[in-house]
Write a protein that holds these residues in place. Structure first.
Motif, PDB file in Angstrom:
ATOM      1  N   LYS A  88       0.807  -1.215   0.000  1.00 33.49           N
ATOM      2  CA  LYS A  88       0.000   0.000   0.000  1.00 33.49           C
ATOM      3  C   LYS A  88       0.848   1.276   0.000  1.00 33.49           C
ATOM      4  O   LYS A  88       0.333   2.362  -0.240  1.00 33.49           O
ATOM      5  N   GLY A  89       2.144   1.142   0.325  1.00 39.44           N
ATOM      6  CA  GLY A  89       2.966   2.348   0.503  1.00 39.44           C
ATOM      7  C   GLY A  89       2.840   2.880   1.918  1.00 39.44           C
ATOM      8  O   GLY A  89       3.434   3.892   2.281  1.00 39.44           O
ATOM      9  N   TYR A  90       2.046   2.219   2.750  1.00 43.96           N
ATOM     10  CA  TYR A  90       1.956   2.523   4.180  1.00 43.96           C
ATOM     11  C   TYR A  90       1.577   1.242   4.904  1.00 43.96           C
ATOM     12  O   TYR A  90       1.065   0.288   4.315  1.00 43.96           O
ATOM     13  N   GLN A  91       1.864   1.222   6.200  1.00 45.79           N
ATOM     14  CA  GLN A  91       1.542   0.078   7.051  1.00 45.79           C
ATOM     15  C   GLN A  91       0.504   0.522   8.065  1.00 45.79           C
ATOM     16  O   GLN A  91       0.601   1.616   8.627  1.00 45.79           O
ATOM     17  N   ILE A  92      -0.512  -0.313   8.299  1.00 47.66           N
ATOM     18  CA  ILE A  92      -1.462  -0.002   9.358  1.00 47.66           C
ATOM     19  C   ILE A  92      -0.840  -0.476  10.666  1.00 47.66           C
ATOM     20  O   ILE A  92      -0.579  -1.660  10.861  1.00 47.66           O
ATOM     21  N   SER A  93      -0.567   0.484  11.561  1.00 49.16           N
ATOM     22  CA  SER A  93       0.133   0.202  12.808  1.00 49.16           C
ATOM     23  C   SER A  93      -0.537   0.994  13.928  1.00 49.16           C
ATOM     24  O   SER A  93      -1.705   1.396  13.806  1.00 49.16           O
ATOM     25  N   GLN A  94       0.163   1.240  15.022  1.00 46.94           N
ATOM     26  CA  GLN A  94      -0.338   2.080  16.109  1.00 46.94           C
ATOM     27  C   GLN A  94       0.783   3.012  16.550  1.00 46.94           C
ATOM     28  O   GLN A  94       1.945   2.604  16.608  1.00 46.94           O
ATOM     29  N   TYR A  95       0.405   4.247  16.883  1.00 45.77           N
ATOM     30  CA  TYR A  95       1.423   5.215  17.284  1.00 45.77           C
ATOM     31  C   TYR A  95       1.015   5.953  18.558  1.00 45.77           C
ATOM     32  O   TYR A  95       1.512   5.677  19.630  1.00 45.77           O
ATOM     33  N   LYS A  96       0.065   6.855  18.463  1.00 44.61           N
ATOM     34  CA  LYS A  96      -0.301   7.704  19.599  1.00 44.61           C
ATOM     35  C   LYS A  96      -1.049   6.948  20.704  1.00 44.61           C
ATOM     36  O   LYS A  96      -0.865   7.215  21.882  1.00 44.61           O
ATOM     37  N   GLN A  97      -1.921   6.011  20.318  1.00 46.14           N
ATOM     38  CA  GLN A  97      -2.743   5.315  21.313  1.00 46.14           C
ATOM     39  C   GLN A  97      -2.638   3.798  21.133  1.00 46.14           C
ATOM     40  O   GLN A  97      -3.555   3.158  20.652  1.00 46.14           O
ATOM     41  N   PRO A  98      -1.497   3.228  21.517  1.00 45.88           N
ATOM     42  CA  PRO A  98      -1.336   1.771  21.381  1.00 45.88           C
ATOM     43  C   PRO A  98      -2.235   1.035  22.369  1.00 45.88           C
ATOM     44  O   PRO A  98      -2.769   1.635  23.312  1.00 45.88           O
ATOM     45  N   LEU A  99      -2.365  -0.260  22.194  1.00 39.77           N
ATOM     46  CA  LEU A  99      -3.227  -1.046  23.081  1.00 39.77           C
ATOM     47  C   LEU A  99      -2.664  -1.129  24.501  1.00 39.77           C
ATOM     48  O   LEU A  99      -3.420  -1.137  25.472  1.00 39.77           O
ATOM     49  N   CYS A 100      -1.327  -1.189  24.641  1.00 37.49           N
ATOM     50  CA  CYS A 100      -0.709  -1.403  25.961  1.00 37.49           C
ATOM     51  C   CYS A 100       0.471  -0.459  26.165  1.00 37.49           C
ATOM     52  O   CYS A 100       1.251  -0.235  25.235  1.00 37.49           O
ATOM     53  N   THR A 101       0.620   0.058  27.388  1.00 35.34           N
ATOM     54  CA  THR A 101       1.739   0.976  27.665  1.00 35.34           C
ATOM     55  C   THR A 101       2.341   0.705  29.049  1.00 35.34           C
ATOM     56  O   THR A 101       1.688   0.155  29.937  1.00 35.34           O
ATOM     57  N   GLU A 102       3.605   1.119  29.188  1.00 37.48           N
ATOM     58  CA  GLU A 102       4.323   1.196  30.475  1.00 37.48           C
ATOM     59  C   GLU A 102       4.224  -0.090  31.298  1.00 37.48           C
ATOM     60  O   GLU A 102       3.574  -0.111  32.350  1.00 37.48           O
ATOM     61  N   GLY A 103       4.902  -1.135  30.836  1.00 35.70           N
ATOM     62  CA  GLY A 103       4.962  -2.379  31.585  1.00 35.70           C
ATOM     63  C   GLY A 103       6.365  -2.676  32.067  1.00 35.70           C
ATOM     64  O   GLY A 103       7.275  -1.853  31.939  1.00 35.70           O
ATOM     65  N   PHE A 104       6.542  -3.865  32.612  1.00 32.91           N
ATOM     66  CA  PHE A 104       7.875  -4.283  33.037  1.00 32.91           C
ATOM     67  C   PHE A 104       7.913  -5.798  33.162  1.00 32.91           C
ATOM     68  O   PHE A 104       6.879  -6.466  33.220  1.00 32.91           O
TER      69      PHE A 104
END
Length: 432
Positions: A88-104
């Motif tokens: 497509k010339g682009y990939q459908i991904s996530q940037y500003k609001q991903p499903l999961c954040t700040e783990g360990f």
């Protein structure tokens, strides 16, 4: 003296029935090229993507397993770049609001690896370079791909490899990915920089980082990072700053090779994917997800050592995702009031016991408990047999390994069948 600072990006194919945004079968491994395709994963004009709900849920379960917060509001974004395997010339991904954040994730060294985000995207196609031509297989295009992104959290290569191995074990335990690195289901990318001891103490990051892409084994990752550490240190000692770029690992030469300059986020021109509405998850859905989380390898290991008093090595083996069936058998035996330590020892050290029913296991256990295991008694019987059979001893020493079976039989006869054959075999080898 320069010190390593390293961050990881781990890509995982999810174990869904269909691809990320279309109905094509996701069982692509070993399939004929370009047989699992449709207008959506080929990026044809007018084709509309529909997110795979199972892939979303699997990503969130992984986030919970890695102590992440789950975003109640999440969305997909378009990531623009041009490459032959990106239809497509682009990939459908996530940037500003991903499903999961700040783990360990806690490491065996006692350290803690910090996870910045876990997001979901589609994979690209696969390029093959042959006889001056580039051939493309679009079967992989559109496969559901999870990306785990850490902070620059690793100060040692050993911790980074431990983290990768733990991730592989966790996703297999969750049954969300087979994480087979040979098939490309798990790919590692290391962001590597070197800094002075002073900068490390001040927690100051270098002004550059080099990303080594698409590493497909833990062994190659170790080699690639070590090679890159040496290369960067040599440049820094000359007063040069390593270029910020993507590099690949060349096993044949034992070096990393330059691929292209490294992009920043603004280079990808991210914007919200207009063909997919934002995802909103209510409190009940997120709470129910937590209840679906199984016991993870490290938790299992703790249960086995604290509750069942198993040794560290036995607990490590039984808690590993590759030994699920063995663990199930162990739990059945413990439920039947068989001593946990005896059950674990026999399952791990005597493979024939794995096939027995609980009743058969009990019978064989009683038989084995009546066996002679006292090494002093066994050594006495072995010495007697060796003295009486000098030809068999000479044959073994001359390379005839089958002679040990004859001598084993003689020891069993000497002890009227009461000796533990496994122990006798080991003692015989030492004596010979």
């Amino acid at each position: 003296m320069y010190k390593l600072v390293l961050g990881l990006e781990i890509h995982l194919h999810l174990k869904t029935k269909t691809k990320m945004f279309c109905g094509c079968a996701a069982d692509i491994y070993g399939a004929e090229p370009n047989t699992h395709t449709c207008p959506v994963c080929l990026g044809l004009p007018g084709a509309l993507p529909v997110p795979n709900g199972d892939a979303v849920k699997m990503t969130q379960l992984l986030g919970l397993a890695l102590n992440c917060g789950l975003n109640a509001n999440s969305r997909f974004d378009r990531k623009h770049y041009f490459y032959p395997d990106l239809p497509k010339g682009y990939q459908i991904s996530q940037y500003k609001q991903p499903l999961c954040t700040e783990g360990f994730l806690l490491l065996d060294s006692g350290g803690k690896a910090e996870i910045e985000r876990i997001h979901l995207e589609e994979d690209t196609a696969k390029s093959f370079h042959e006889t001056g031509q580039t051939l493309i297989d679009f079967n992989k295009s559109g496969m559901p791909l999870v990306e785990i992104v850490t902070t620059p959290t690793f100060k040692s290569l050993e911790d980074a490899i431990d983290f990768c191995k733990k991730i592989q074990d966790i996703v297999r335990s969750l049954n969300i990915s087979d994480a087979d690195m040979e098939k490309g289901q798990m790919r590692l990318e290391a962001n590597i920089s070197m800094r002075t001891e002073e900068d490390e103490k001040a927690n100051k990051l270098p002004a550059y980082k080099v990303e080594v892409k698409n590493i497909n084994s833990f062994k190659f990752m170790e080699k690639a990072v070590r090679a890159e550490m040496t290369r960067q240190t040599e440049l820094l000692e000359k007063g040069e700053t390593p270029a910020q770029e993507n590099r690949g690992w060349n096993e044949a030469t034992g070096t990393t090779i330059s691929q292209r300059s490294k992009e920043e986020a603004h280079d990808y021109r991210y914007f919200p994917e207009p063909d997919i509405p934002p995802m909103v998850f209510d409190e009940k859905y997120l709470k129910d997800l937590k209840n679906e989380l199984p016991q993870l390898p490290d938790q299992l290991k703790m249960t086995l050592t604290s509750q069942h008093k198993l040794s560290e090595s036995s607990a490590n083996l039984l808690s590993g995702s590759e030994n699920k069936i063995l663990l199930q058998k162990f739990n059945e035996l413990v439920a039947a009031n068989i001593d946990p330590q005896k059950a674990a020892n026999l399952l791990l050290n005597k493979p024939e016991f794995r096939e027995f029913s609980t009743e058969e296991f009990l019978t064989r256990l009683k038989e084995s408990e009546n066996k002679v295991t006292d090494t002093t008694v066994l050594d006495e019987a072995i010495n007697k047999v060796l003295e009486a059979n000098p030809k068999a001893v000479a044959d073994f020493k001359a390379g005839k390994e089958s002679s040990i079976e004859y001598l084993l039989g003689m020891v069993m006869r000497e002890t009227k069948g009461k000796a533990d054959s496994t122990i006798v075999r080991e003692l015989l080898k030492k004596s010979l």
